[in-house]
Design a protein around this motif. Structure first.
Motif, PDB file in Angstrom:
ATOM      1  N   LEU A   1       0.810  -1.208   0.000  1.00 54.42           N
ATOM      2  CA  LEU A   1       0.000   0.000   0.000  1.00 54.42           C
ATOM      3  C   LEU A   1       0.849   1.267   0.000  1.00 54.42           C
ATOM      4  O   LEU A   1       0.326   2.353  -0.237  1.00 54.42           O
ATOM      5  CB  LEU A   1      -0.933  -0.007   1.215  1.00 54.42           C
ATOM      6  N   GLY A   2       2.138   1.137   0.264  1.00 52.96           N
ATOM      7  CA  GLY A   2       3.019   2.292   0.230  1.00 52.96           C
ATOM      8  C   GLY A   2       3.634   2.533  -1.138  1.00 52.96           C
ATOM      9  O   GLY A   2       4.354   3.531  -1.331  1.00 52.96           O
ATOM     10  N   PHE A   3       3.344   1.669  -2.100  1.00 51.55           N
ATOM     11  CA  PHE A   3       3.954   1.813  -3.419  1.00 51.55           C
ATOM     12  C   PHE A   3       3.489   3.108  -4.085  1.00 51.55           C
ATOM     13  O   PHE A   3       2.294   3.401  -4.154  1.00 51.55           O
ATOM     14  CB  PHE A   3       3.603   0.631  -4.317  1.00 51.55           C
ATOM     15  N   GLY A   4       4.439   3.889  -4.576  1.00 53.20           N
ATOM     16  CA  GLY A   4       4.132   5.142  -5.253  1.00 53.20           C
ATOM     17  C   GLY A   4       3.863   6.305  -4.336  1.00 53.20           C
ATOM     18  O   GLY A   4       3.689   7.434  -4.805  1.00 53.20           O
ATOM     19  N   GLU A   5       3.838   6.078  -3.029  1.00 50.15           N
ATOM     20  CA  GLU A   5       3.596   7.150  -2.056  1.00 50.15           C
ATOM     21  C   GLU A   5       4.943   7.635  -1.517  1.00 50.15           C
ATOM     22  O   GLU A   5       5.499   7.060  -0.595  1.00 50.15           O
ATOM     23  CB  GLU A   5       2.692   6.644  -0.927  1.00 50.15           C
ATOM     24  N   ARG A   6       5.440   8.704  -2.126  1.00 53.76           N
ATOM     25  CA  ARG A   6       6.783   9.182  -1.773  1.00 53.76           C
ATOM     26  C   ARG A   6       6.854   9.747  -0.369  1.00 53.76           C
ATOM     27  O   ARG A   6       7.952   9.908   0.185  1.00 53.76           O
ATOM     28  CB  ARG A   6       7.235  10.248  -2.769  1.00 53.76           C
ATOM     29  N   ARG A   7       5.717  10.078   0.218  1.00 51.18           N
ATOM     30  CA  ARG A   7       5.739  10.647   1.571  1.00 51.18           C
ATOM     31  C   ARG A   7       5.907   9.579   2.646  1.00 51.18           C
ATOM     32  O   ARG A   7       6.019   9.912   3.828  1.00 51.18           O
ATOM     33  CB  ARG A   7       4.469  11.469   1.795  1.00 51.18           C
ATOM     34  N   VAL A   8       5.926   8.327   2.266  1.00 54.66           N
ATOM     35  CA  VAL A   8       6.315   7.267   3.206  1.00 54.66           C
ATOM     36  C   VAL A   8       7.834   7.283   3.296  1.00 54.66           C
ATOM     37  O   VAL A   8       8.533   7.028   2.314  1.00 54.66           O
ATOM     38  CB  VAL A   8       5.817   5.889   2.729  1.00 54.66           C
ATOM     39  N   THR A   9       8.344   7.594   4.474  1.00 56.19           N
ATOM     40  CA  THR A   9       9.788   7.779   4.651  1.00 56.19           C
ATOM     41  C   THR A   9      10.551   6.474   4.517  1.00 56.19           C
ATOM     42  O   THR A   9      11.617   6.427   3.890  1.00 56.19           O
ATOM     43  CB  THR A   9      10.068   8.393   6.034  1.00 56.19           C
ATOM     44  N   MET A  10      10.013   5.421   5.101  1.00 53.26           N
ATOM     45  CA  MET A  10      10.705   4.129   5.075  1.00 53.26           C
ATOM     46  C   MET A  10       9.683   3.004   5.100  1.00 53.26           C
ATOM     47  O   MET A  10       8.660   3.093   5.780  1.00 53.26           O
ATOM     48  CB  MET A  10      11.655   4.008   6.272  1.00 53.26           C
ATOM     49  N   LEU A  11       9.965   1.965   4.329  1.00 51.66           N
ATOM     50  CA  LEU A  11       9.155   0.752   4.314  1.00 51.66           C
ATOM     51  C   LEU A  11       9.945  -0.376   4.957  1.00 51.66           C
ATOM     52  O   LEU A  11      11.147  -0.509   4.721  1.00 51.66           O
ATOM     53  CB  LEU A  11       8.820   0.326   2.884  1.00 51.66           C
ATOM     54  N   SER A  12       9.262  -1.205   5.734  1.00 54.97           N
ATOM     55  CA  SER A  12       9.882  -2.455   6.172  1.00 54.97           C
ATOM     56  C   SER A  12       9.061  -3.606   5.613  1.00 54.97           C
ATOM     57  O   SER A  12       7.844  -3.507   5.448  1.00 54.97           O
ATOM     58  CB  SER A  12       9.958  -2.546   7.701  1.00 54.97           C
ATOM     59  N   GLY A  13       9.742  -4.688   5.272  1.00 53.94           N
ATOM     60  CA  GLY A  13       9.063  -5.851   4.728  1.00 53.94           C
ATOM     61  C   GLY A  13       9.808  -7.117   5.073  1.00 53.94           C
ATOM     62  O   GLY A  13      10.975  -7.073   5.478  1.00 53.94           O
ATOM     63  N   THR A  14       9.139  -8.242   4.938  1.00 50.16           N
ATOM     64  CA  THR A  14       9.758  -9.527   5.253  1.00 50.16           C
ATOM     65  C   THR A  14       9.660 -10.476   4.063  1.00 50.16           C
ATOM     66  O   THR A  14       8.820 -10.313   3.180  1.00 50.16           O
ATOM     67  CB  THR A  14       9.103 -10.206   6.462  1.00 50.16           C
ATOM     68  N   PHE A  15      10.517 -11.480   4.075  1.00 54.78           N
ATOM     69  CA  PHE A  15      10.474 -12.552   3.074  1.00 54.78           C
ATOM     70  C   PHE A  15       9.827 -13.812   3.633  1.00 54.78           C
ATOM     71  O   PHE A  15       9.693 -14.803   2.919  1.00 54.78           O
ATOM     72  CB  PHE A  15      11.892 -12.890   2.598  1.00 54.78           C
ATOM     73  N   GLY A  16       9.443 -13.801   4.901  1.00 51.23           N
ATOM     74  CA  GLY A  16       8.907 -14.998   5.538  1.00 51.23           C
ATOM     75  C   GLY A  16       7.412 -15.157   5.400  1.00 51.23           C
ATOM     76  O   GLY A  16       6.830 -16.066   5.995  1.00 51.23           O
ATOM     77  N   LYS A  17       6.783 -14.300   4.611  1.00 53.49           N
ATOM     78  CA  LYS A  17       5.334 -14.367   4.449  1.00 53.49           C
ATOM     79  C   LYS A  17       5.014 -14.652   2.976  1.00 53.49           C
ATOM     80  O   LYS A  17       5.225 -15.761   2.521  1.00 53.49           O
ATOM     81  CB  LYS A  17       4.714 -13.091   5.007  1.00 53.49           C
ATOM     82  N   ALA A  18       4.531 -13.676   2.224  1.00 57.93           N
ATOM     83  CA  ALA A  18       4.153 -13.958   0.839  1.00 57.93           C
ATOM     84  C   ALA A  18       5.333 -14.422  -0.001  1.00 57.93           C
ATOM     85  O   ALA A  18       5.155 -15.157  -0.976  1.00 57.93           O
ATOM     86  CB  ALA A  18       3.520 -12.720   0.209  1.00 57.93           C
ATOM     87  N   PHE A  19       6.558 -14.023   0.354  1.00 57.20           N
ATOM     88  CA  PHE A  19       7.736 -14.427  -0.411  1.00 57.20           C
ATOM     89  C   PHE A  19       8.115 -15.893  -0.183  1.00 57.20           C
ATOM     90  O   PHE A  19       8.936 -16.437  -0.915  1.00 57.20           O
ATOM     91  CB  PHE A  19       8.931 -13.536  -0.069  1.00 57.20           C
ATOM     92  N   GLY A  20       7.584 -16.511   0.860  1.00 57.15           N
ATOM     93  CA  GLY A  20       7.824 -17.932   1.081  1.00 57.15           C
ATOM     94  C   GLY A  20       9.235 -18.291   1.496  1.00 57.15           C
ATOM     95  O   GLY A  20       9.629 -19.462   1.445  1.00 57.15           O
ATOM     96  N   SER A  21      10.046 -17.317   1.928  1.00 61.74           N
ATOM     97  CA  SER A  21      11.444 -17.581   2.274  1.00 61.74           C
ATOM     98  C   SER A  21      11.691 -17.165   3.718  1.00 61.74           C
ATOM     99  O   SER A  21      10.941 -17.550   4.611  1.00 61.74           O
ATOM    100  CB  SER A  21      12.356 -16.825   1.290  1.00 61.74           C
ATOM    101  N   GLY A  22      12.726 -16.391   3.975  1.00 61.01           N
ATOM    102  CA  GLY A  22      13.045 -15.908   5.313  1.00 61.01           C
ATOM    103  C   GLY A  22      13.910 -14.674   5.212  1.00 61.01           C
ATOM    104  O   GLY A  22      14.575 -14.438   4.197  1.00 61.01           O
ATOM    105  N   GLY A  23      13.930 -13.879   6.288  1.00 62.95           N
ATOM    106  CA  GLY A  23      14.685 -12.638   6.279  1.00 62.95           C
ATOM    107  C   GLY A  23      13.783 -11.445   6.069  1.00 62.95           C
ATOM    108  O   GLY A  23      12.548 -11.562   6.031  1.00 62.95           O
ATOM    109  N   ALA A  24      14.396 -10.254   5.930  1.00 62.43           N
ATOM    110  CA  ALA A  24      13.612  -9.028   5.852  1.00 62.43           C
ATOM    111  C   ALA A  24      14.427  -7.934   5.181  1.00 62.43           C
ATOM    112  O   ALA A  24      15.596  -8.137   4.829  1.00 62.43           O
ATOM    113  CB  ALA A  24      13.182  -8.590   7.243  1.00 62.43           C
TER     114      ALA A  24
END
Length: 382
Positions: free
Chosen positions: A218-241
């Protein structure tokens, strides 16, 4: 442990070929083995057993070994780390991405990069524990607004500005709350932050791959979001962040973040699997929207069956039960019906709001909803 009679009847309805077909949609975390349909994990796109991820991880395992053997700034960097960071930055439209071994670690680093003892943090009341620990570690003052209530947020920001006119302000929220299934109106929220001169940290852990344009959050294209955090252990099916931000903040993290500098790098096979998952998401940009549409069908049917409509519109459907033991009993009953779910109780959620956290996955069989509705309507459920 022997399989209960009810469980044996369920298993006999699946042919060996059908069981093989469902292998990517089942859980291995139950007392009853790998035959329970998974309605609990965060593997939203059913990628953790995908052949492409397994092949990528295996190839990197043979090339680089199991672990990185050191921090990124000493001996732990591998080409796959740089490639994953570069591809993610491009996909998210951000200048810089840095990898972390875990989402908890990434969130600690994010808050400490954006806040210190002179900062007031204004956070959604339901943010993840890792973010709260980050606030505590930063020494910042913490104020909390009503969940997804933008009027509450604005009132707090006005109050903070009147108390400390020159203080740094940081707003923290999530794009998909893991126990509620709800999402904020990110564009409006970012406008409020801009109006009050506040930075915005958006935790996209549960949204990436599912929500937003082509699953890019939901933060894609919204430049006023200063920083995004995300993980690989959910939809990505892997591990890490990872953390994604502009180049200046990325350099600050690289130079100053202990959570990045002083930890062994993300295991190369996990990075390779995440890179393979990203490629699949790019090639299948409709996966997330299809899953959202399916989850809304489930919500409609649950309402028709007499349940309160699960909040939100994504693949997390909290089925409110209320009393702790009743929730546990219902979880057990669903297991005996072949469905693996999670009973969520205090202190994770407030007293009196115990719930079954139902999670949809891309490869769930079409008949899963009917199985769930039959089990929920069973006279034995009390």
């Amino acid at each position: 442990m022997s399989t209960p009679p009810a469980r044996r009847r369920q298993l006999r309805t699946w042919s060996p070929a059908r069981k093989q077909e469902l292998v990517q949609a089942v859980s291995t975390d139950s007392d009853y083995g790998p035959e329970l349909l998974d309605l609990a994990s965060n593997d939203y796109l059913s990628l953790c057993r995908h052949p492409s991820l397994i092949a990528a991880a295996e190839a990197q395992l043979r090339c680089s070994g199991v672990g990185a053997g050191g921090s990124r700034l000493v001996s732990g960097s591998r080409p796959v780390h740089d490639q994953l960071e570069s591809e993610l930055a491009q996909w998210l439209g951000r200048e810089k991405v840095l990898l972390f071994p875990s989402g908890f670690q990434a969130n600690l680093a994010a808050v400490k990069a954006l806040a210190n003892r002179h900062t007031t943090v204004v956070a959604d009341r339901l943010i993840h524990h890792s973010l709260l620990v980050g606030v505590q570690a930063s020494g910042a003052r913490l104020r909390r607004f009503v969940h997804n209530d933008l009027e509450s947020l604005e009132r707090l920001l006005l109050h903070c500005r009147s108390e400390h006119p020159d203080a740094r302000l940081l707003v923290i929220t999530e794009s998909l709350f893991s126990m509620e299934g709800t999402s904020p109106r990110v564009h409006e929220l970012a406008t409020i932050c801009e109006r009050h001169g506040a930075s915005l940290l958006l935790d996209e852990a549960h949204a990436l791959g599912v929500l937003g344009e082509e699953g890019r959050g939901l933060g894609f294209g919204e430049r006023r979001v200063t920083m995004l955090s995300g993980t690989f252990g959910k939809a990505f099916g892997s591990g890490g962040a990872f953390l994604a931000c502009n180049g200046e903040l990325g350099e600050q993290l690289l130079q100053e973040s202990g959570a990045f500098r002083y930890t062994t790098a993300l295991a190369p096979p996990l990075a390779a699997a995440a890179l393979a998952a990203l490629e699949l998401m790019r090639n299948n940009p409709d996966w997330g929207q299809t899953l959202v549409q399916r989850s809304n069908t489930w919500r409609d049917r649950l309402v028709e069956a007499g349940w309160a409509r699960p909040t939100g519109s994504g693949p997390i459907l909290p089925l409110l039960v209320g009393e702790d033991q009743q929730c546990l009993n219902l979880q057990r009953h669903l297991e005996l019906s072949g469905l693996f779910t999670a009973a969520i109780r205090p202190p994770t959620v407030p007293e009196g709001s115990a719930r079954l956290r139902l999670v949809l996955h891309r490869l769930l069989p079409d008949e899963t909803l009917e199985s769930l509705l039959r089990a929920l309507s069973d006279d034995r459920v009390s």
